[in-house]
Design a protein around this motif. Structure first.
Motif, PDB file in Angstrom:
ATOM      1  N   ARG A 102      31.516  34.738 -28.912  1.00  0.00           N
ATOM      2  CA  ARG A 102      31.547  33.909 -27.705  1.00  0.00           C
ATOM      3  C   ARG A 102      32.953  33.915 -27.119  1.00  0.00           C
ATOM      4  N   GLN A 103      33.019  34.295 -25.831  1.00  0.00           N
ATOM      5  CA  GLN A 103      34.308  34.393 -25.159  1.00  0.00           C
ATOM      6  C   GLN A 103      34.387  33.530 -23.911  1.00  0.00           C
ATOM      7  N   THR A 104      33.225  33.093 -23.385  1.00  0.00           N
ATOM      8  CA  THR A 104      33.230  32.325 -22.147  1.00  0.00           C
ATOM      9  C   THR A 104      32.070  31.343 -22.135  1.00  0.00           C
ATOM     10  N   SER A 105      32.150  30.350 -21.251  1.00  0.00           N
ATOM     11  CA  SER A 105      31.065  29.391 -21.062  1.00  0.00           C
ATOM     12  C   SER A 105      31.310  28.615 -19.779  1.00  0.00           C
ATOM     13  N   LYS A 106      30.242  28.355 -19.054  1.00  0.00           N
ATOM     14  CA  LYS A 106      30.350  27.550 -17.839  1.00  0.00           C
ATOM     15  C   LYS A 106      30.363  26.051 -18.123  1.00  0.00           C
ATOM     16  N   VAL A 107      30.008  25.643 -19.323  1.00  0.00           N
ATOM     17  CA  VAL A 107      29.919  24.213 -19.637  1.00  0.00           C
ATOM     18  C   VAL A 107      31.148  23.712 -20.386  1.00  0.00           C
ATOM     19  N   PHE A 108      32.159  24.588 -20.569  1.00  0.00           N
ATOM     20  CA  PHE A 108      33.423  24.175 -21.181  1.00  0.00           C
ATOM     21  C   PHE A 108      34.539  24.300 -20.137  1.00  0.00           C
ATOM     22  N   GLN A 109      35.658  23.700 -20.434  1.00  0.00           N
ATOM     23  CA  GLN A 109      36.841  23.854 -19.598  1.00  0.00           C
ATOM     24  C   GLN A 109      38.068  23.575 -20.462  1.00  0.00           C
ATOM     25  N   ARG A 110      39.233  23.858 -19.906  1.00  0.00           N
ATOM     26  CA  ARG A 110      40.455  23.693 -20.695  1.00  0.00           C
ATOM     27  C   ARG A 110      40.647  22.224 -21.090  1.00  0.00           C
ATOM     28  N   GLU A 111      41.278  22.029 -22.214  1.00  0.00           N
ATOM     29  CA  GLU A 111      41.487  20.689 -22.760  1.00  0.00           C
ATOM     30  C   GLU A 111      42.303  19.836 -21.804  1.00  0.00           C
ATOM     31  N   GLY A 112      41.826  18.606 -21.557  1.00  0.00           N
ATOM     32  CA  GLY A 112      42.510  17.670 -20.687  1.00  0.00           C
ATOM     33  C   GLY A 112      42.087  17.740 -19.237  1.00  0.00           C
ATOM     34  N   ARG A 113      41.343  18.754 -18.863  1.00  0.00           N
ATOM     35  CA  ARG A 113      40.941  18.917 -17.466  1.00  0.00           C
ATOM     36  C   ARG A 113      39.958  17.837 -17.027  1.00  0.00           C
ATOM     37  N   SER A 114      39.112  17.356 -17.916  1.00  0.00           N
ATOM     38  CA  SER A 114      38.098  16.365 -17.539  1.00  0.00           C
ATOM     39  C   SER A 114      38.733  15.082 -17.027  1.00  0.00           C
ATOM     40  N   GLY A 115      39.957  14.741 -17.503  1.00  0.00           N
ATOM     41  CA  GLY A 115      40.631  13.544 -17.029  1.00  0.00           C
ATOM     42  C   GLY A 115      41.089  13.655 -15.588  1.00  0.00           C
ATOM     43  N   GLU A 116      41.121  14.870 -15.045  1.00  0.00           N
ATOM     44  CA  GLU A 116      41.549  15.092 -13.672  1.00  0.00           C
ATOM     45  C   GLU A 116      40.368  15.151 -12.705  1.00  0.00           C
ATOM     46  N   GLN A 117      39.133  15.039 -13.223  1.00  0.00           N
ATOM     47  CA  GLN A 117      37.950  15.203 -12.393  1.00  0.00           C
ATOM     48  C   GLN A 117      37.204  13.896 -12.219  1.00  0.00           C
ATOM     49  N   ARG A 118      36.345  13.873 -11.205  1.00  0.00           N
ATOM     50  CA  ARG A 118      35.435  12.743 -11.019  1.00  0.00           C
ATOM     51  C   ARG A 118      34.293  12.857 -12.026  1.00  0.00           C
ATOM     52  N   PRO A 119      33.627  11.767 -12.348  1.00  0.00           N
ATOM     53  CA  PRO A 119      32.540  11.823 -13.333  1.00  0.00           C
ATOM     54  C   PRO A 119      31.409  12.765 -12.920  1.00  0.00           C
ATOM     55  N   GLU A 120      31.184  12.890 -11.605  1.00  0.00           N
ATOM     56  CA  GLU A 120      30.059  13.716 -11.158  1.00  0.00           C
ATOM     57  C   GLU A 120      30.423  15.205 -11.053  1.00  0.00           C
ATOM     58  N   ASP A 121      31.694  15.558 -11.227  1.00  0.00           N
ATOM     59  CA  ASP A 121      32.094  16.958 -11.114  1.00  0.00           C
ATOM     60  C   ASP A 121      31.588  17.772 -12.305  1.00  0.00           C
ATOM     61  N   GLN A 122      31.188  18.998 -12.008  1.00  0.00           N
ATOM     62  CA  GLN A 122      30.753  19.912 -13.058  1.00  0.00           C
ATOM     63  C   GLN A 122      31.968  20.520 -13.757  1.00  0.00           C
ATOM     64  N   PRO A 123      31.807  20.948 -14.999  1.00  0.00           N
ATOM     65  CA  PRO A 123      32.916  21.606 -15.688  1.00  0.00           C
ATOM     66  C   PRO A 123      33.365  22.853 -14.935  1.00  0.00           C
ATOM     67  N   ASP A 124      34.641  23.167 -15.075  1.00  0.00           N
ATOM     68  CA  ASP A 124      35.195  24.342 -14.395  1.00  0.00           C
ATOM     69  C   ASP A 124      34.703  25.644 -15.019  1.00  0.00           C
ATOM     70  N   GLY A 125      34.306  25.579 -16.263  1.00  0.00           N
ATOM     71  CA  GLY A 125      34.015  26.802 -17.004  1.00  0.00           C
ATOM     72  C   GLY A 125      35.262  27.270 -17.737  1.00  0.00           C
ATOM     73  N   TYR A 126      35.038  28.092 -18.745  1.00  0.00           N
ATOM     74  CA  TYR A 126      36.172  28.547 -19.541  1.00  0.00           C
ATOM     75  C   TYR A 126      35.977  30.009 -19.909  1.00  0.00           C
ATOM     76  N   GLY A 127      37.036  30.761 -19.776  1.00  0.00           N
ATOM     77  CA  GLY A 127      37.046  32.165 -20.166  1.00  0.00           C
ATOM     78  C   GLY A 127      38.398  32.744 -19.845  1.00  0.00           C
ATOM     79  N   ASP A 128      39.062  33.299 -20.838  1.00  0.00           N
ATOM     80  CA  ASP A 128      40.421  33.780 -20.669  1.00  0.00           C
ATOM     81  C   ASP A 128      40.447  35.295 -20.822  1.00  0.00           C
ATOM     82  N   ILE A 129      41.173  35.984 -19.902  1.00  0.00           N
ATOM     83  CA  ILE A 129      41.197  37.439 -19.923  1.00  0.00           C
ATOM     84  C   ILE A 129      41.854  37.971 -21.191  1.00  0.00           C
ATOM     85  N   ASN A 130      42.860  37.257 -21.696  1.00  0.00           N
ATOM     86  CA  ASN A 130      43.499  37.693 -22.936  1.00  0.00           C
ATOM     87  C   ASN A 130      42.585  37.468 -24.132  1.00  0.00           C
ATOM     88  N   ALA A 131      41.772  36.408 -24.057  1.00  0.00           N
ATOM     89  CA  ALA A 131      40.789  36.194 -25.115  1.00  0.00           C
ATOM     90  C   ALA A 131      39.744  37.308 -25.104  1.00  0.00           C
TER      91      ALA A 131
END
Length: 409
Positions: A102-131
């Motif tokens: 597993r290298q990517t997911s639309k339901v994850f995001q970088r640590e701490g990002r959720s505190g910068e979003q509204r409750p109704e916002d969807q996750p940014d997704g996670y996937g790193d090119i170096n990973a």
């Protein structure tokens, strides 16, 4: 993301019909091959009993067998799902083993990002090119003979993305670890929406690499990967498939049926955030069809190098009239031909050539017909007719002189 059930029953999905898999299985079923799926993870499924856990670059402590998105499980099913009775769906290489990373997911995001979003916002997704580069190296060191990457990074065509570590990993896996890497061409959505121009009819020999609207990684590493575009059930390029000078072949990317990450059956689509159903389609699902074919070829021809395998698949595809184009590459993949045909020593270049004027050979005129027999017959017939006519005309005075009249009686 929920899944939409479907694809159950005896009916064979359209992509499998197009590939004629039962005939291909007479020559190979992919035994002995390890196919790495670098994606959103692959869930344990009864039709994927030969699944190895290769690791997780998204969630700490994961092993790659958690698939919250469902995408990776669909990809894995297309490659290697075991056939079962009363089911038309099957993977392309059912005897191959699978390795999930597993290298990517639309339901994850970088640590701490959720505190910068509204409750109704969807996750940014996670996937790193170096990973992704690390995942490629891990798969290669694990012994994968085939690596499927149905993930893309799209950037502006004039921008050189910082993907050097990935390029190095692709080269390492191909040339040093004997892995064939199959990647998706990308879909015209989000950052890939600009697509790329096709062949300019006013400059058909123009260099397509110099006129990019979109850079697609890892597809642009053309020396080390086999890039797959999507076609529909009629063999036409899918409207969403991103063209480019790196496209090698095409495969079905619509009317997809595969395995359900949350159950034991099959699915034909995902339930989206609005409650509607999004059918399974995309170049990310065309790529695993080709990855499965690569596994079949590698099992039948173990002596071939990765680049020789890629050449064989390209050389035996159903080519377009011009030999190659940026939408479907060298054409629609043909498993049976890839397993049985002789391969020519060279392929047409991945670049249109200038039109040429060629004088075709003109056939020699046919000899005139010999009408002598007909003419002799016509002359003879005319002569006889004339003589008969003259004879009849000559007889009239004689009959008048010697004929009997009423006055003599």
């Amino acid at each position: 993301m929920s899944t939409q059930q479907g694809g159950q029953g005896l009916a064979t999905p359209a992509p499998q019909l197009a590939l004629d898999l039962p005939r291909a299985w007479d020559f190979s079923r992919g035994a002995g091959q390890l196919v790495a799926v670098i994606d959103t993870g692959v869930s344990r499924h009864p039709r994927l009993p030969d699944l190895d856990a290769g690791g997780d670059y998204v969630a700490e402590g994961g092993d790659g067998t958690s698939d919250c998105d469902g995408h990776g499980t669909v990809v894995a099913g297309i490659i290697g799902a075991k056939p079962v009775a009363d089911q038309g769906f099957s993977g392309v290489a059912p005897d191959a083993r699978l390795l999930t990373i597993r290298q990517t997911s639309k339901v994850f995001q970088r640590e701490g990002r959720s505190g910068e979003q509204r409750p109704e916002d969807q996750p940014d997704g996670y996937g790193d090119i170096n990973a992704l580069a690390s995942a490629v190296r891990r798969a290669a060191d694990w012994g994968a003979t085939v690596i499927n990457i149905s993930l893309v990074l799209c950037t502006d065509g004039s921008y050189n993305p910082a993907d050097g570590p990935l390029g190095a990993a692709l080269r390492y896996a191909t040339l040093e670890r004997n892995a064939v890497i199959v990647v998706a061409a990308g879909n015209k959505e989000q950052n890939c929406n600009a697509g790329n121009p096709g062949i300019n009819p006013l400059d058909p020999s123009g260099d397509l690499w110099k006129n990019l609207s979109t850079n697609v990684t890892p597809a642009r590493y053309d020396d080390y990967v086999l890039t797959v575009g999507s076609i529909d059930r009629n063999g036409q390029p899918s409207a969403f498939s991103v063209p480019g000078p790196w496209v090698g072949v095409a495969a079905p990317g619509e009317d997809i049926v595969s395995l359900d990450a949350r159950g034991t059956g099959t699915i034909t689509g995902f339930v989206n955030q609005q409650g509607g159903v999004t059918p399974l389609k995309g170049t990310s699902f065309a790529a695993p069809y080709v990855a499965g074919v690569v596994a079949l070829v590698r099992a039948r021809f173990p002596e071939l190098t990765p680049l020789e395998v890629i050449k064989r698949i390209q050389a035996t595809a159903h080519a377009p009239a011009e030999g190659w184009n940026p939408y479907i590459g060298y054409g629609a993949v043909d498993p049976v031909a890839a397993l049985t045909n002789e391969v020519p020593p060279t392929l047409p270049p991945k670049q249109p050539t200038s039109p040429r004027s060629i004088q075709l050979a003109v056939a020699a005129p046919a000899p005139p017909p010999d009408n002598r027999a007909r003419n002799i017959a016509l002359v003879g017939s005319a002569t006889v007719a004339i003589l008969l006519t003259l004879g009849m005309l000559a007889s009239f005075p004689i009959r008048r002189r010697f004929g009997v009249t009423g006055d003599d009686m």
